[in-house]
Write an enzyme that holds these catalytic residues in place. Structure first.
Site, PDB file in Angstrom:
ATOM      1  CB  SER A  79       3.644 -39.655  -4.405  1.00 49.81           C
ATOM      2  OG  SER A  79       2.459 -39.100  -3.877  1.00 49.81           O
ATOM      3  CG  HIS A 104       0.162 -39.466  -8.078  1.00 47.34           C
ATOM      4  ND1 HIS A 104       0.449 -38.109  -8.050  1.00 47.34           N
ATOM      5  CD2 HIS A 104       0.545 -39.947  -6.860  1.00 47.34           C
ATOM      6  CE1 HIS A 104       0.968 -37.786  -6.887  1.00 47.34           C
ATOM      7  NE2 HIS A 104       1.045 -38.877  -6.134  1.00 47.34           N
ATOM      8  CG  ASP A 136      -1.010 -36.625 -10.669  1.00 47.71           C
ATOM      9  OD1 ASP A 136      -1.909 -37.253 -10.071  1.00 47.71           O
ATOM     10  OD2 ASP A 136       0.166 -36.587 -10.262  1.00 47.71           O
TER      11      ASP A 136
END
Length: 268
Positions: free
Chosen positions: A98, A249, A221
């Site tokens: 991320s 995610h 996601d």
């Protein structure tokens, strides 16, 4: 770097595994190095693996927290560079989840010699919408409300965000773990990291990243769509995009075997 900084203690740095290639695993917002535990057994037999916690997360030393340093992602990128310097690392493979994908990119732009390759797991260069050219997934006002909720009802904020991030279909245990991870992070540090994460816009820097990069995007996601992965692939000159048929995610937790095979192929 100041010589009185104990980088290993500051970032709770751990080195395991053995191999000629060094992988550095960097966790996402509200998480810590423990989130990589499903990947570690797959990686340690072939690679040297470095894990750490950003200041304010996990078992890091919060005495080193500096509000000014960590109000932007550049402060976290400095941490990455200082860990590499402390361990005398070079030509590493940086694997970021991320926001750490972008932190890794910023570190690579500052110190390109440290990085051989970058793997981005569910990355996004900007979570905000800028229509009609770019849709990061969130209106700025919605993100501001989310940050405000941290002040008003921190537990409620964690309860709301955890299933959104992990993916509602990925089992209550993983959702609960992420929720607990959010809740265990002191709001003082979490809020700085949240602001740096959700209000950054690093789209303009993508074209400057020359390190070979693999983008791993989840097919479903809530935080980073396949379109965002495609956008990044088009902007980063030396990149490949792999879309994993999965929800959520956190591919390194929900599909560790698939992520491992993709990494192995990318490094071969």
């Amino acid at each position: 770097m100041s010589f009185n900084i104990n980088v290993r203690a500051r970032n709770n740095v751990k080195v395991t595994g053995n191999g000629k290639t060094t992988l550095m695993l960097a966790h996402g917002f509200g998480c810590d190095q423990n989130m990589w535990r499903f990947m570690l057994p797959l990686l340690e037999s072939t690679y040297k693996v470095v894990v750490f916690d950003y200041v304010g997360c996990g078992q890091s030393d919060t005495a080193y927290f500096d509000r000014k340093r960590y109000e932007t992602l550049d402060g976290y990128a400095e941490d990455v560079i200082e860990i590499c310097d402390e361990l005398a690392l070079e030509n590493i493979v940086f694997i970021g989840h991320s926001v750490s994908s972008i932190i890794g990119m910023l570190a690579a732009l500052k110190s390109p010699a440290l990085f051989a390759k970058i793997v981005m797991v569910c990355p996004s260069p900007c979570f905000m919408n800028f229509p009609p050219d770019y849709f990061g997934g969130f209106e700025k006002g919605d993100l501001e409300e989310l940050i405000n909720l941290m002040d008003k009802n921190y537990i409620g904020w964690a309860n709301y965000l955890a299933p959104l991030v992990m993916g509602q279909n990925n089992g209550s245990e993983l959702i609960k773990e992420l929720e607990d991870s959010f809740c265990s992070t002191d709001p003082t540090y979490a809020k700085s990291f949240a602001k740096a994460t959700f209000f950054s816009d690093d789209r303009a820097k993508l074209t400057r990243l020359l390190v070979p990069t693999m983008i791993l995007q989840s097919s479903d996601d809530n935080l980073a769509s396949v379109d965002i992965g495609q956008y990044m692939h088009e902007k980063i000159p030396n990149s490949v995009l792999k879309v994993v048929d999965s929800q959520g995610h956190c591919l390194h937790m929900t599909a560790p075997d698939v992520v491992f095979q993709a990494i192995k192929l990318f490094l071969a």
